[in-house]
Write a protein that holds these residues in place. Structure first.
Motif, PDB file in Angstrom:
ATOM      1  N   THR A   1       0.835  -1.192   0.000  1.00 27.28           N
ATOM      2  CA  THR A   1       0.000   0.000   0.000  1.00 27.28           C
ATOM      3  C   THR A   1       0.874   1.247   0.000  1.00 27.28           C
ATOM      4  O   THR A   1       2.029   1.216   0.415  1.00 27.28           O
ATOM      5  N   GLY A   2       0.309   2.353  -0.466  1.00 29.23           N
ATOM      6  CA  GLY A   2       1.042   3.618  -0.491  1.00 29.23           C
ATOM      7  C   GLY A   2       1.296   4.079  -1.904  1.00 29.23           C
ATOM      8  O   GLY A   2       1.334   3.287  -2.850  1.00 29.23           O
ATOM      9  N   ARG A   3       1.480   5.378  -2.056  1.00 25.62           N
ATOM     10  CA  ARG A   3       1.670   5.980  -3.376  1.00 25.62           C
ATOM     11  C   ARG A   3       2.923   5.473  -4.073  1.00 25.62           C
ATOM     12  O   ARG A   3       3.040   5.531  -5.301  1.00 25.62           O
ATOM     13  N   ARG A   4       3.895   4.987  -3.313  1.00 24.27           N
ATOM     14  CA  ARG A   4       5.140   4.485  -3.892  1.00 24.27           C
ATOM     15  C   ARG A   4       5.179   2.961  -3.960  1.00 24.27           C
ATOM     16  O   ARG A   4       6.207   2.374  -4.309  1.00 24.27           O
ATOM     17  N   GLY A   5       4.096   2.307  -3.579  1.00 25.25           N
ATOM     18  CA  GLY A   5       4.048   0.861  -3.681  1.00 25.25           C
ATOM     19  C   GLY A   5       4.450   0.110  -2.437  1.00 25.25           C
ATOM     20  O   GLY A   5       4.556  -1.122  -2.465  1.00 25.25           O
ATOM     21  N   GLY A   6       4.681   0.833  -1.337  1.00 20.40           N
ATOM     22  CA  GLY A   6       5.037   0.174  -0.089  1.00 20.40           C
ATOM     23  C   GLY A   6       6.326  -0.618  -0.197  1.00 20.40           C
ATOM     24  O   GLY A   6       7.373  -0.083  -0.570  1.00 20.40           O
TER      25      GLY A   6
ATOM     26  N   THR B   1      -0.291   2.276  -8.308  1.00 18.91           N
ATOM     27  CA  THR B   1      -0.097   2.315  -6.860  1.00 18.91           C
ATOM     28  C   THR B   1      -1.060   3.301  -6.228  1.00 18.91           C
ATOM     29  O   THR B   1      -1.418   4.317  -6.840  1.00 18.91           O
ATOM     30  N   SER B   2      -1.497   2.993  -5.013  1.00 23.15           N
ATOM     31  CA  SER B   2      -2.366   3.894  -4.259  1.00 23.15           C
ATOM     32  C   SER B   2      -2.293   3.509  -2.795  1.00 23.15           C
ATOM     33  O   SER B   2      -1.670   2.508  -2.433  1.00 23.15           O
ATOM     34  N   ARG B   3      -2.966   4.285  -1.956  1.00 17.40           N
ATOM     35  CA  ARG B   3      -2.969   3.971  -0.526  1.00 17.40           C
ATOM     36  C   ARG B   3      -3.714   2.668  -0.246  1.00 17.40           C
ATOM     37  O   ARG B   3      -3.593   2.101   0.829  1.00 17.40           O
TER      38      ARG B   3
ATOM     39  N   THR C   1      -4.559  -9.905   1.368  1.00 19.68           N
ATOM     40  CA  THR C   1      -5.570  -8.913   1.731  1.00 19.68           C
ATOM     41  C   THR C   1      -5.783  -7.955   0.560  1.00 19.68           C
ATOM     42  O   THR C   1      -4.818  -7.475  -0.034  1.00 19.68           O
ATOM     43  N   LEU C   2      -7.051  -7.679   0.256  1.00 21.01           N
ATOM     44  CA  LEU C   2      -7.390  -6.787  -0.839  1.00 21.01           C
ATOM     45  C   LEU C   2      -7.907  -5.453  -0.312  1.00 21.01           C
ATOM     46  O   LEU C   2      -8.511  -5.393   0.753  1.00 21.01           O
ATOM     47  N   GLY C   3      -7.669  -4.390  -1.073  1.00 26.47           N
ATOM     48  CA  GLY C   3      -8.154  -3.063  -0.712  1.00 26.47           C
ATOM     49  C   GLY C   3      -9.286  -2.626  -1.625  1.00 26.47           C
ATOM     50  O   GLY C   3      -9.495  -3.205  -2.702  1.00 26.47           O
ATOM     51  N   SER C   4     -10.009  -1.601  -1.208  1.00 23.20           N
ATOM     52  CA  SER C   4     -11.166  -1.080  -1.959  1.00 23.20           C
ATOM     53  C   SER C   4     -12.116  -2.201  -2.343  1.00 23.20           C
ATOM     54  O   SER C   4     -12.645  -2.252  -3.460  1.00 23.20           O
ATOM     55  N   PHE C   5     -12.330  -3.106  -1.408  1.00 21.65           N
ATOM     56  CA  PHE C   5     -13.113  -4.315  -1.672  1.00 21.65           C
ATOM     57  C   PHE C   5     -14.441  -4.248  -0.936  1.00 21.65           C
ATOM     58  O   PHE C   5     -14.486  -4.057   0.279  1.00 21.65           O
ATOM     59  N   ASN C   6     -15.538  -4.420  -1.680  1.00 23.30           N
ATOM     60  CA  ASN C   6     -16.867  -4.444  -1.084  1.00 23.30           C
ATOM     61  C   ASN C   6     -17.266  -5.894  -0.836  1.00 23.30           C
ATOM     62  O   ASN C   6     -17.562  -6.636  -1.780  1.00 23.30           O
TER      63      ASN C   6
END
Length: 205
Positions: free
Chosen positions: A27-32, A68-70, A114-119
């Protein structure tokens, strides 16, 4: 005595080396923990290293790139890429199917992802993700957290098939795979066996 030696042999031959879990956070703008360059990324965390590559059924000369994003890593399959509920910078299945494949430099025990922005859920507008291990059949899930179980593998993929599925890869946790000890362990076991035979003969004398 022989039974004890067999128990020792089993313990020695299947001793796990470096079985401590490592979590790769992307995670993160730089890809963690990942270093992203175009359609590929590399990582090295606690001795666990490998590459991440973007794929899509949308065919372009340049190929898809990793975003990449948060919330984590996504796939951008072209300049006009868009998602059902997002900007197109996610792993999405809108019109075309996107996926990320994580390949390790050495076999690992897959623990979880783990996934992000997941509904989560089973409603029509909620997301579903599909996982494949070492290029095998896909397993579908409606949860942001996925457990692989006790699986030794060299790679896994996470993919969006559904029209309204869009999410990112936030992190994954693995362990170093059990590594059998080298041939010197066999010599050690042979010595132990010989010692046991001599001791038994001495007791019988």
């Amino acid at each position: 005595m022989i039974r004890k030696l067999l128990m020792i042999a089993s313990a020695v031959m299947f001793t796990a080396v470096g079985a401590q879990a490592a979590t790769v956070d992307v995670t993160g703008r730089r890809g963690g923990d990942a270093t992203v360059r175009g359609g590929t990324a590399t990582f090295n965390v606690d001795g666990i290293s490998g590459t991440i590559r973007a794929y899509s059924t949308y065919d372009t000369a340049a190929g898809p790139r990793i975003t990449t994003s948060r919330h984590g890593l996504g796939v951008r399959n072209g300049p006009n890429d868009r998602a059902y509920n997002g900007s197109g910078n996610a792993i999405d299945g809108y019109r075309y199917s996107d996926w990320l494949t994580v390949t390790f430099d050495a076999a690992v025990r897959l623990v979880s992802a783990t996934l992000g922005s997941f509904n989560s859920g089973w409603f029509e507008w909620n997301d579903n993700a599909s996982y494949s291990v070492d290029g095998g059949n896909y397993v579908h899930t409606s949860n942001a957290n996925h457990s692989f179980g006790d699986v030794i593998a060299s790679s896994f993929s996470v993919r969006a098939f559904g029209y309204n599925d869009d999410f990112t890869l936030s992190s994954f946790t693995v362990e170093a795979a059990p590594v059998p000890l080298p041939a010197t362990a066999l010599l050690l076991l042979g010595g132990l066996a010989g010692f046991g035979v001599l001791r038994r003969r001495k007791q019988m004398a």
